[in-house]
Design an enzyme around this catalytic site. Sequence first.
Site, PDB file in Angstrom:
ATOM      1  CE1 TYR A 129      22.351 -71.191  12.290  1.00 36.04           C
ATOM      2  CE2 TYR A 129      22.543 -68.829  11.940  1.00 36.04           C
ATOM      3  CZ  TYR A 129      21.917 -70.032  11.676  1.00 36.04           C
ATOM      4  OH  TYR A 129      20.877 -70.064  10.786  1.00 36.04           O
TER       5      TYR A 129
ATOM      6  NE  ARG B 288      16.572 -73.921   6.430  1.00 38.87           N
ATOM      7  CZ  ARG B 288      16.011 -74.123   7.619  1.00 38.87           C
ATOM      8  NH1 ARG B 288      15.008 -74.951   7.751  1.00 38.87           N
ATOM      9  NH2 ARG B 288      16.449 -73.500   8.687  1.00 38.87           N
TER      10      ARG B 288
ATOM     11  CG  HIS C 216      15.531 -69.394   9.390  1.00 35.79           C
ATOM     12  ND1 HIS C 216      14.774 -70.443   9.862  1.00 35.79           N
ATOM     13  CD2 HIS C 216      14.770 -68.285   9.523  1.00 35.79           C
ATOM     14  CE1 HIS C 216      13.606 -69.973  10.276  1.00 35.79           C
ATOM     15  NE2 HIS C 216      13.577 -68.675  10.081  1.00 35.79           N
TER      16      HIS C 216
HETATM   17  C1  LIG Z   1       5.709 -66.769  17.661  1.00 37.66           C
HETATM   18  C2  LIG Z   1       6.960 -66.484  16.896  1.00 37.66           C
HETATM   19  N1  LIG Z   1       8.133 -66.325  17.550  1.00 37.66           N
HETATM   20  C3  LIG Z   1       9.267 -66.069  16.850  1.00 37.66           C
HETATM   21  C4  LIG Z   1       9.251 -65.982  15.495  1.00 37.66           C
HETATM   22  C5  LIG Z   1      10.550 -65.724  14.709  1.00 37.66           C
HETATM   23  N2  LIG Z   1      10.975 -66.972  14.066  1.00 37.66           N
HETATM   24  C6  LIG Z   1      10.736 -67.183  12.757  1.00 37.66           C
HETATM   25  S1  LIG Z   1      11.289 -68.683  12.265  1.00 37.66           S
HETATM   26  C7  LIG Z   1      11.862 -69.057  13.799  1.00 37.66           C
HETATM   27  C8  LIG Z   1      12.543 -70.383  14.062  1.00 37.66           C
HETATM   28  C9  LIG Z   1      11.671 -71.558  13.808  1.00 37.66           C
HETATM   29  O1  LIG Z   1      12.413 -72.732  13.925  1.00 37.66           O
HETATM   30  P1  LIG Z   1      11.795 -74.123  13.605  1.00 37.66           P
HETATM   31  O2  LIG Z   1      10.461 -74.270  14.257  1.00 37.66           O
HETATM   32  O3  LIG Z   1      12.809 -75.159  13.932  1.00 37.66           O
HETATM   33  O4  LIG Z   1      11.514 -74.056  12.039  1.00 37.66           O
HETATM   34  P2  LIG Z   1      12.526 -74.143  10.804  1.00 37.66           P
HETATM   35  O5  LIG Z   1      12.427 -72.811  10.128  1.00 37.66           O
HETATM   36  O6  LIG Z   1      13.891 -74.464  11.305  1.00 37.66           O
HETATM   37  O7  LIG Z   1      11.973 -75.237   9.953  1.00 37.66           O
HETATM   38  C10 LIG Z   1      11.628 -68.013  14.677  1.00 37.66           C
HETATM   39  C11 LIG Z   1      12.039 -68.013  16.096  1.00 37.66           C
HETATM   40  C12 LIG Z   1       8.002 -66.138  14.833  1.00 37.66           C
HETATM   41  N3  LIG Z   1       7.902 -66.087  13.500  1.00 37.66           N
HETATM   42  N4  LIG Z   1       6.890 -66.416  15.557  1.00 37.66           N
END
Ligand SMILES: Cc1ncc(C[n+]2csc(CCOP(=O)(O)OP(=O)(O)O)c2C)c(N)n1
Length: 378
Positions: free
Chosen positions: A286, A273, A277
């Site tokens: 980072y 991406r 985020h």
């Molecule tokens: C259960 C939970 N833990 C933490 C979060 C906070 N959080 C939101 S997005 C994210 C990262 C997700 O990364 P990934 O699965 O790689 O998805 P991407 O957004 O990179 O596509 C986190 C830790 C959340 N929303 N839900």
Amino acid sequence: MSQLGADHHSRGLERDPSDMVQLLTPEGERVEHPDFSWHGTEDDLRRMYRDMVIARRYDLEGTALQRHGELGLWPPLQGQEAAQVGASHALNDRDYIFPTYREHAVALHRGVDPADMLALWRGTTMGVWDTKGTGFFQYGIVIGSQTLHATGYAMGMQLDGMVGNPDPDHNGAVLAFHGDGASSQGDVNEAYVFAASYNSPVVFFCQNNQWAISEPISRQTRIPLYQRAQGFGFPGIRVDGNDVLAVNAVTAWAMERARQGQGPAFIEAFTYRMGAHTTSDDPSKYRLAEETEHWRLKDPIERLRVHLTRNGLIDDDWLHALEQEADEFGASVRAACHGLTNPDLEQIFAQTYADITPPLVAQRAEHVAWVSSFEGGK
Ligand SMILES: Cc1ncc(C[n+]2csc(CCOP(=O)(O)OP(=O)(O)O)c2C)c(N)n1
Ligand SMILES: [Mg+2]
């Protein structure tokens, strides 16, 4: 190697893994793969290109609207258009999708109202769009939870006789999106186990953008993610997530075998991406600039444009008309956002249970009295 060195090594700088299905190179050249080929028409190519361009425009508008204070938050997708459009174009009307919070391109393709999605990020709706009509479930913010819902839904499709039917117009399957970070969640691993045990018609589609906010993929796994699937008992394939043809071919294969009753599959769409985020994130804290630049050269839209142009499948007039369509769409998205109205907060009480409970009736009355005590009563 120091701890820092080991991390740095795998921070998104992995280049073109050789075990990845690719049918269109970053230079826009068609290549063959021994196991997967793409069988669409020229119109299909143009449609997928158009959908990627429109999705990118929607995403840019979403980001701009957030910057203008019109939305509370926006999760951008720029760079993931091929992963999403390629996957979405592999589905039929009976297939059902469980998204994360970022599958805007899939939502648009399935006919979700763009304004409904904006309302969610503006905080003026509980996130309700026509999930039945579109086959596109509501966005979920609780990372990974949708994979369990997806697997349960797939088991339901099995019980409803929608799998392995001799009539191909009867069958359907589920496509469950999740991220690389989500692959570490307990919910997701439980979903894999249930899906495998019940041979459920669900395809797990992991968009591996190599980051979970600021956590690099090296924190999630020591092996390529797709290799994990074997341990759960179903096939895992890594596909170039910036190659719409490869994504489309691999997803079509996985969905069809699921519809026919051959069980789950895992697709790792290796991608990146380009932006943050969410609009609350600053990746310059980072990510290395070199990394982002490297992936910019693999732009999924640009490679299909080069392919279409070189092969005479589109010309300047066609591209100009598409640009105009995107401009008009962008203007309609902005107008729709400005036209969103604030909900009546009483609705919150009505949407908790099917039948409102006596304590909630009392709370609602208290709330209405409190709100009407202000000048204007709002
Ligand atoms: C259960 C939970 N833990 C933490 C979060 C906070 N959080 C939101 S997005 C994210 C990262 C997700 O990364 P990934 O699965 O790689 O998805 P991407 O957004 O990179 O596509 C986190 C830790 C959340 N929303 N839900
Ligand atoms: Mg991620």
